[in-house]
Motif scaffolding. Structure first.
Motif, short mmCIF file in Angstrom:
data_model
loop_
_atom_site.label_atom_id
_atom_site.label_comp_id
_atom_site.label_asym_id
_atom_site.label_seq_id
_atom_site.Cartn_x
_atom_site.Cartn_y
_atom_site.Cartn_z
N LEU A 56 0.82 -1.22 0.00
CA LEU A 56 0.00 0.00 0.00
C LEU A 56 0.85 1.26 0.00
N ASP A 57 2.11 1.12 0.36
CA ASP A 57 3.05 2.25 0.37
C ASP A 57 4.29 1.86 -0.41
N GLU A 58 4.87 2.82 -1.11
CA GLU A 58 6.11 2.57 -1.83
C GLU A 58 7.19 2.09 -0.85
N CYS A 59 8.04 1.21 -1.29
CA CYS A 59 9.18 0.69 -0.53
C CYS A 59 8.78 -0.13 0.70
N SER A 60 7.55 -0.62 0.75
CA SER A 60 7.13 -1.46 1.86
C SER A 60 7.83 -2.81 1.79
N GLU A 61 8.11 -3.39 2.96
CA GLU A 61 8.74 -4.71 3.04
C GLU A 61 7.96 -5.59 3.98
N LEU A 62 7.71 -6.84 3.53
CA LEU A 62 6.93 -7.79 4.29
C LEU A 62 7.80 -9.01 4.60
N LEU A 63 7.96 -9.30 5.89
CA LEU A 63 8.72 -10.46 6.34
C LEU A 63 7.76 -11.64 6.45
N VAL A 64 8.10 -12.76 5.81
CA VAL A 64 7.26 -13.95 5.81
C VAL A 64 8.05 -15.12 6.38
N HIS A 65 7.45 -15.79 7.38
CA HIS A 65 8.05 -16.99 7.96
C HIS A 65 7.26 -18.20 7.49
N SER A 66 7.95 -19.32 7.31
CA SER A 66 7.32 -20.56 6.86
C SER A 66 7.79 -21.71 7.75
N ASP A 67 6.92 -22.71 7.89
CA ASP A 67 7.28 -23.86 8.73
C ASP A 67 7.78 -25.05 7.91
N TYR A 68 8.07 -24.83 6.62
CA TYR A 68 8.66 -25.89 5.79
C TYR A 68 9.87 -25.35 5.07
N PRO A 69 10.88 -26.20 4.83
CA PRO A 69 12.07 -25.75 4.11
C PRO A 69 11.76 -25.50 2.63
N LEU A 70 12.62 -24.77 1.98
CA LEU A 70 12.46 -24.45 0.56
C LEU A 70 12.38 -25.71 -0.30
N SER A 71 13.06 -26.77 0.09
CA SER A 71 13.04 -28.02 -0.67
C SER A 71 11.63 -28.61 -0.77
N HIS A 72 10.77 -28.23 0.13
CA HIS A 72 9.39 -28.73 0.15
C HIS A 72 8.45 -27.84 -0.67
N ALA A 73 8.85 -26.62 -0.97
CA ALA A 73 7.97 -25.62 -1.57
C ALA A 73 7.30 -26.08 -2.86
N SER A 74 8.03 -26.75 -3.72
CA SER A 74 7.46 -27.16 -5.01
C SER A 74 6.36 -28.20 -4.86
N GLU A 75 6.33 -28.91 -3.74
CA GLU A 75 5.31 -29.94 -3.50
C GLU A 75 4.03 -29.36 -2.89
N ASP A 76 4.06 -28.12 -2.44
CA ASP A 76 2.92 -27.53 -1.76
C ASP A 76 2.71 -26.09 -2.22
N ASN A 77 2.69 -25.90 -3.52
CA ASN A 77 2.60 -24.57 -4.10
C ASN A 77 1.45 -24.56 -5.11
N TYR A 78 0.38 -23.86 -4.77
CA TYR A 78 -0.80 -23.80 -5.63
C TYR A 78 -1.01 -22.34 -6.04
N THR A 79 -1.08 -22.09 -7.33
CA THR A 79 -1.28 -20.72 -7.80
C THR A 79 -2.55 -20.63 -8.64
N TYR A 80 -3.18 -19.46 -8.55
CA TYR A 80 -4.39 -19.17 -9.29
C TYR A 80 -4.25 -17.75 -9.84
N PRO A 81 -4.90 -17.43 -10.97
CA PRO A 81 -4.82 -16.06 -11.51
C PRO A 81 -5.29 -15.03 -10.49
N VAL A 82 -4.73 -13.84 -10.55
CA VAL A 82 -5.02 -12.81 -9.57
C VAL A 82 -6.51 -12.44 -9.55
N ASP A 83 -7.22 -12.62 -10.65
CA ASP A 83 -8.65 -12.28 -10.70
C ASP A 83 -9.55 -13.50 -10.53
N TYR A 84 -9.01 -14.63 -10.07
CA TYR A 84 -9.76 -15.88 -9.97
C TYR A 84 -10.91 -15.80 -8.96
N PHE A 85 -10.65 -15.28 -7.77
CA PHE A 85 -11.66 -15.21 -6.72
C PHE A 85 -12.41 -13.88 -6.85
#
Length: 141
Positions: A107-136
């Motif tokens: 909502l503001d220029e130069c904003s930064e969002l810190l995201v924590h995850s409970d799975y390692p990066l090696s797992h990411a490809s097995e649990d990654n679901y994407t939908y078009p931005v206008d889907y919902f």
């Protein structure tokens, strides 16, 4: 489940310390920082069937749209979308349990969002679901 974990700030003549002492980081395996190129870009929809995530605005503010997925292969486009505004000044962590997808916009220029995850990066490809931005269609504008 979506939960807000409140934090605070300790201020004295030396400066300030921002904290979220009630945020239990025991399950955390990794973190990353999102910085969108501008305030018009919407990053989403990205969902995780088993991964949990925690979001914290380091600077600026973000709009976070969240939807509980009913069918990972073919979710209903009319699902209810909840919207949360995360501001660095509010000192809070937004917890999103497994089973949700998010769409994130700065909502503001130069904003930064810190995201924590409970799975390692090696797992990411097995649990990654994407939908078009206008889907919902109930996404907040």
């Amino acid at each position: 489940m979506i939960t807000s974990i409140k934090g605070g700030i300790a201020q004295d003549e030396r400066g300030g310390i921002r904290f979220v002492n009630d945020f239990d980081m025991t399950p955390i395996k990794r973190f990353y920082i999102i910085k969108n190129t501008d305030i018009t870009l919407i990053r989403g929809w990205r969902g995780h069937r088993i991964e949990q995530r925690w979001f914290y605005a380091l600077s600026g503010s973000f709009s976070v749209d969240i939807v509980k997925i009913d069918d990972w292969t073919n979710p209903s486009p009319t699902l209810e979308v909840e919207n949360f505004i995360l501001k660095a000044a509010d000192l809070q962590v937004l917890y999103i349990s497994a089973g949700y997808a998010t769409a994130i916009r700065a909502l503001d220029e130069c904003s930064e969002l810190l995201v924590h995850s409970d799975y390692p990066l090696s797992h990411a490809s097995e649990d990654n679901y994407t939908y078009p931005v206008d889907y919902f269609i109930n996404m907040k504008k």
